[in-house]
Design a protein around this motif. Structure first.
Motif, mmCIF file in Angstrom:
data_model
loop_
_atom_site.group_PDB
_atom_site.id
_atom_site.type_symbol
_atom_site.label_atom_id
_atom_site.label_comp_id
_atom_site.label_asym_id
_atom_site.label_seq_id
_atom_site.Cartn_x
_atom_site.Cartn_y
_atom_site.Cartn_z
ATOM 1 N N THR A 3 -6.684 -6.867 1.604
ATOM 2 C CA THR A 3 -5.881 -5.980 2.438
ATOM 3 C C THR A 3 -5.348 -6.762 3.633
ATOM 4 O O THR A 3 -6.111 -7.322 4.402
ATOM 5 N N THR A 4 -4.024 -6.788 3.768
ATOM 6 C CA THR A 4 -3.402 -7.566 4.836
ATOM 7 C C THR A 4 -2.898 -6.694 5.984
ATOM 8 O O THR A 4 -2.931 -7.102 7.139
ATOM 9 N N PHE A 5 -2.407 -5.503 5.661
ATOM 10 C CA PHE A 5 -1.925 -4.579 6.693
ATOM 11 C C PHE A 5 -2.309 -3.160 6.279
ATOM 12 O O PHE A 5 -2.268 -2.819 5.092
ATOM 13 N N GLU A 6 -2.659 -2.355 7.253
ATOM 14 C CA GLU A 6 -2.976 -0.961 6.957
ATOM 15 C C GLU A 6 -2.763 -0.089 8.187
ATOM 16 O O GLU A 6 -2.865 -0.563 9.320
ATOM 17 N N ARG A 7 -2.436 1.171 7.930
ATOM 18 C CA ARG A 7 -2.292 2.157 8.987
ATOM 19 C C ARG A 7 -2.746 3.504 8.468
ATOM 20 O O ARG A 7 -2.628 3.794 7.271
ATOM 21 N N ASN A 8 -3.258 4.347 9.347
ATOM 22 C CA ASN A 8 -3.621 5.700 8.953
ATOM 23 C C ASN A 8 -3.412 6.634 10.129
ATOM 24 O O ASN A 8 -3.349 6.203 11.282
ATOM 25 N N ARG A 9 -3.295 7.897 9.813
ATOM 26 C CA ARG A 9 -3.071 8.884 10.865
ATOM 27 C C ARG A 9 -3.653 10.225 10.430
ATOM 28 O O ARG A 9 -3.345 10.724 9.341
ATOM 29 N N ALA A 10 -4.519 10.788 11.250
ATOM 30 C CA ALA A 10 -5.069 12.124 11.040
ATOM 31 C C ALA A 10 -4.454 13.035 12.100
ATOM 32 O O ALA A 10 -4.458 12.702 13.290
ATOM 33 N N PHE A 11 -3.934 14.187 11.692
ATOM 34 C CA PHE A 11 -3.244 15.035 12.651
ATOM 35 C C PHE A 11 -3.276 16.496 12.207
ATOM 36 O O PHE A 11 -3.585 16.821 11.053
ATOM 37 N N ALA A 12 -2.965 17.362 13.144
ATOM 38 C CA ALA A 12 -2.857 18.791 12.873
ATOM 39 C C ALA A 12 -1.382 19.157 12.774
ATOM 40 O O ALA A 12 -0.527 18.528 13.397
ATOM 41 N N VAL A 13 -1.086 20.179 11.966
ATOM 42 C CA VAL A 13 0.279 20.703 11.851
ATOM 43 C C VAL A 13 0.233 22.184 12.192
ATOM 44 O O VAL A 13 -0.544 22.946 11.589
ATOM 45 N N ALA A 14 1.037 22.600 13.173
ATOM 46 C CA ALA A 14 1.001 23.998 13.608
ATOM 47 C C ALA A 14 2.267 24.337 14.395
ATOM 48 O O ALA A 14 2.838 23.470 15.065
ATOM 49 N N PRO A 15 2.709 25.601 14.332
ATOM 50 C CA PRO A 15 3.824 26.064 15.173
ATOM 51 C C PRO A 15 3.272 26.467 16.540
ATOM 52 O O PRO A 15 2.921 27.629 16.771
ATOM 53 N N LEU A 16 3.169 25.530 17.432
ATOM 54 C CA LEU A 16 2.495 25.762 18.707
ATOM 55 C C LEU A 16 3.067 26.943 19.487
ATOM 56 O O LEU A 16 2.327 27.691 20.131
#
Length: 218
Positions: free
Chosen positions: A104-117
């Motif tokens: 593995t040379t490059f990696e990215r991740n993202r955990a997030f919420a989705v909502a109509p604030l």
């Protein structure tokens, strides 16, 4: 503690679905039976070797890098009719060296919420914004149309995933050797081709699986 647990503790309704095991078994048996009925045997009577024509111009040299991405999302709680979504996306580039070993040379991740604030209860919105470090807000009017709402959630997650994949791909391309290739999913070929059109080092083959090489076009 996960952000959605904090929202549930503050009064949101948890979302859970436990399927009927008997129904799952019946569905699986029906699917397997249907698959057998439609199956066509394509194997030959015995193991045979088929020569592959020599195509030096199309051969992918070693080493070579591969790009892959992943995404998932699920409705985890409700604020009235507002569905709150937990999402996770990731992308990575892996390089196969001359010995055939992947690194593995490059990696990215993202955990997030989705909502109509804008449509959330003020108290639950405050808890969500405090508990979730990353939130993708979508239009509040969509909450009145569940099908459109979930379609928008899905497209939002796919957009975030595509952004991570493009970023990983471009970082990988910048480090490729003169004869190295990056194999990537066809959905990313156009954005990468457009971005790399000013650089002779990047180009894309228009095939189901696409490749980007640092070799200049003739």
């Amino acid at each position: 503690m996960m952000w959605w647990q904090a929202v549930i503790d503050a009064g949101a309704v948890p979302v859970a679905f436990v399927p009927n095991p008997a129904a799952l078994r019946a569905s699986k048996e029906e699917s397997e039976s249907a698959a057998v009925d439609r199956a066509t045997v394509v194997e030959e009577a015995e193991l045979q070797a088929h020569p592959v024509p020599e195509r030096r111009s199309a051969r992918i040299p070693q080493p070579v890098s591969f790009l892959a991405g992943f995404s998932r999302w699920a409705v985890v709680a409700c604020d009235g009719i507002i569905q709150l979504v937990d999402a996770y996306v990731a992308a990575a580039a892996r390089r196969r060296d001359a010995g055939g070993v992947l690194h593995t040379t490059f990696e990215r991740n993202r955990a997030f919420a989705v909502a109509p604030l804008e449509r959330m209860t003020p108290a639950l919105r405050q808890v969500l914004e405090a508990a979730a470090p990353d939130i993708e807000s979508i239009e509040g009017e969509l909450a009145d149309h569940p099908a459109r709402y979930l379609e928008t959630v899905d497209s939002t997650v796919r957009r975030v995933r595509a952004g991570l994949e493009r970023d990983v791909a471009e970082r990988c391309i910048a480090t490729l050797g003169a004869e190295e290739w990056l194999l990537l999913d066809g959905l990313l070929s156009r954005p990468l081709t457009n971005r790399g059109s000013s650089s002779p080092r990047a180009w894309c083959h228009q095939q189901p699986r696409h490749a980007v090489s640092r070799r200049a076009r003739p």
